[in-house]
Design a protein around this motif. Sequence first.
Motif, mmCIF file in Angstrom:
data_model
loop_
_atom_site.group_PDB
_atom_site.id
_atom_site.type_symbol
_atom_site.label_atom_id
_atom_site.label_comp_id
_atom_site.label_asym_id
_atom_site.label_seq_id
_atom_site.Cartn_x
_atom_site.Cartn_y
_atom_site.Cartn_z
ATOM 1 N N ILE A 73 0.845 -1.205 0.000
ATOM 2 C CA ILE A 73 0.000 0.000 0.000
ATOM 3 C C ILE A 73 0.876 1.249 0.000
ATOM 4 C CG2 ILE A 73 -1.494 1.406 1.487
ATOM 5 C CD1 ILE A 73 -3.028 -1.071 2.199
ATOM 6 N N ILE A 120 0.950 3.956 -3.071
ATOM 7 C CA ILE A 120 0.511 5.348 -2.846
ATOM 8 C C ILE A 120 1.647 6.320 -3.183
ATOM 9 C CG2 ILE A 120 -0.104 7.022 -1.046
ATOM 10 C CD1 ILE A 120 -1.917 4.916 0.166
ATOM 11 N N PRO A 130 -3.953 7.782 -17.166
ATOM 12 C CA PRO A 130 -5.017 7.959 -16.159
ATOM 13 C C PRO A 130 -5.668 6.648 -15.747
ATOM 14 C CG PRO A 130 -5.197 9.616 -17.862
ATOM 15 C CD PRO A 130 -4.111 8.687 -18.304
ATOM 16 N N SER A 132 -5.959 5.299 -11.944
ATOM 17 C CA SER A 132 -7.236 4.932 -11.316
ATOM 18 C C SER A 132 -7.171 3.513 -10.764
ATOM 19 C CB SER A 132 -8.372 5.014 -12.343
ATOM 20 O OG SER A 132 -8.439 6.306 -12.862
ATOM 21 N N ARG A 173 -5.035 3.441 -7.650
ATOM 22 C CA ARG A 173 -5.747 4.055 -6.510
ATOM 23 C C ARG A 173 -6.813 3.115 -5.967
ATOM 24 N NH1 ARG A 173 -5.851 9.951 -8.570
ATOM 25 N NH2 ARG A 173 -3.972 10.717 -7.551
ATOM 26 N N PHE A 174 -7.524 2.473 -6.856
ATOM 27 C CA PHE A 174 -8.570 1.545 -6.420
ATOM 28 C C PHE A 174 -7.943 0.404 -5.608
ATOM 29 C CE2 PHE A 174 -11.275 -2.232 -7.238
ATOM 30 C CZ PHE A 174 -12.415 -1.786 -6.588
ATOM 31 N N LEU A 196 -6.324 2.061 -2.206
ATOM 32 C CA LEU A 196 -7.213 2.775 -1.276
ATOM 33 C C LEU A 196 -8.504 2.021 -0.990
ATOM 34 C CD1 LEU A 196 -6.825 6.434 -2.598
ATOM 35 C CD2 LEU A 196 -5.678 5.342 -0.687
ATOM 36 N N CYS A 197 -8.709 0.897 -1.641
ATOM 37 C CA CYS A 197 -9.952 0.167 -1.396
ATOM 38 C C CYS A 197 -9.699 -1.333 -1.175
ATOM 39 C CB CYS A 197 -10.898 0.390 -2.579
ATOM 40 S SG CYS A 197 -12.559 -0.175 -2.250
ATOM 41 N N PRO A 200 -6.574 -2.145 1.600
ATOM 42 C CA PRO A 200 -6.937 -1.790 2.979
ATOM 43 C C PRO A 200 -8.004 -2.707 3.567
ATOM 44 C CG PRO A 200 -6.777 0.187 1.669
ATOM 45 C CD PRO A 200 -6.654 -0.958 0.718
ATOM 46 N N LEU A 201 -8.965 -3.131 2.754
ATOM 47 C CA LEU A 201 -9.996 -4.030 3.281
ATOM 48 C C LEU A 201 -9.397 -5.400 3.618
ATOM 49 C CD1 LEU A 201 -13.083 -3.127 1.065
ATOM 50 C CD2 LEU A 201 -12.661 -2.542 3.451
#
Lengths: 191, 238
Positions: free
Chosen positions: B37, B41, B54, B58, B61-62, B65-66, B69-70
Motif C-alpha cells: 500500500i 501510494i 489515467p 485509477s 488508486r482503487f 485505497l480500497c 486496505p480491506l
Amino acid sequence: MSTLDPIVERLQKLQTYRRILLAAQILIVLAALLALLAVQNLTPITLSLFLTVALPSIVLGVLLYLVAILTSFLRRHGVSHVHFAPGETIFRQGDEGDFVYSIIDGQVEVIRGEPDREAKVINRLGPGEYFGEMALIRHAPRTATVRTLTAVNAVVLSQADFLVLYTYLPDLHRSIEKIMQQRPVPPSTEG
Amino acid sequence: MEQSSAPIGLTLEKPFEGRGGAVEWAGSLTTALGVLILIIIIFTAFFERRHLRPSIVSSLRFTSLCVLPLLILFLGSFSTLEGSKRTEFCHSCHSAMDLYVDDMQDKESTTLAAMHYKKRLIQTDECYSCHADYGVWGTADAKGRGLIHLYYWVTNSATARGEQQIKLYSSYQNSLCLYCHSGSQSFLESGKQVHRKFADALLGKKANTGAPIMACGTCHGPAHPKLADKKSQQSNAQ
C-alpha cells in the motif's frame, strides 16, 4: 433548487476532489503503518492503536475514497456551472485533461513551468474566453497551470461532450483551431 | 553443555511449526500488504503527473485505497487479535504479570496454573484459555476488558506496577473449568464420584451474586499465588 444542489456543487469542484482523495490517502497510510507496527511488534499499545485508530481509519479512508469517486463522477456528468475562489488552482500542469472551461465572469492566469526554468505567467483570460481544450484534443496532460486571479464563475464541458461538439460543429472546430495556433506552443517533452 | 532451566515444552521446536500457523501467515500477509500500500501510494503520487496513464492511476488508486486496505482490515484483525491471546502478550505487561507467569512456569509450584502448564493440559494460550469465556462473545468481552488493562498500564497504576493484587472482575465461573473437564472420565469417576455428587452445587449459581454455589477453586485452588505470599517468600529468601 433542491437542498442537494449546494452539496453537489461543492463536490464538483476539483479542489474538493483532491482534498478528499488526499484525506483518504493519509488515513490509509496511517492505518498501514499502524498495522505494520502491530503485526511486527504486538504489545498492548500497538494492539490498542490498531484496534482504535487503524481500523476506523481504514473504514473512513475507504469511504472517503468512494466519496472521491462519486465526486469525480458528478464532476464528469453533473451540473456545468462552477465557482472558484480567488487564488484557487483550477488545474495543474501535468494533470489529466478532463474539462473545457468557459469563463462567465472573473479572471484567470495561465502559468507554464519548463524544465530548468522558473514558472511564468504566459496568458491572462477573462469573460467569454475558454481554456483547457488543448489537453482534450491532443489527449495529453495539461500543458499549463490555470489559477484564478479573482472569483470566477465558469461553465464546464466534459471531455466527451466537448469532443462531440468539436467533431460535428465545423465552425467551432475552426474557431478552436485558430485560437490554439495563437497560443504559445507547449514544450515537446510534455506530450 | 549448559542445561536449560526452561520447561522442556518450551525448548523443543514443535513438529508442525516449520511453515507457521494461520496467525503467522496472516501476520506476514498483513506486513506484505501494508508495504505494498505504501509503495503504491507513493509511486502513484510521484509518477501521476509524469508518465502514468489515467487508467493506470485509477487502477492503482482503487487497489491501494480500497482493495488492499480491506484485506488488511480482516487479516490484520485476525493476526493481532489471535496473537493477543498468547501468554507472551499477557506477559508483556511485565510487572503486573510477572508473578503469575513466573509461577506458572515454576517447576516447584503446585498452583493450578502451574500444574496445568507442567502437564501441558492447555497446549497454547494458557492465560486466555482460563480467563476469557469461550465463544465469540467471550473473546469480544475479553478484548473490551483489555482496553481497561491498557488504561491501567498507561496510567502506571499500582496494579500495573505489580504492587497491588490483581482482582477478578467477577466470580470465576465453573463453566470455564467444566468446558474441558466435564466430559472426561477421570473427572466423572474420580474421588468416589465426588463431582457427580456435587453436580448441582457445581452447576448452580447463587441468586444474589451469580457466583457458583460451590467453586472449583474451593477444593482445587489456588489457581495463582497471592502477591502477599510472594512478598513474604522474597523477604524470607533475603
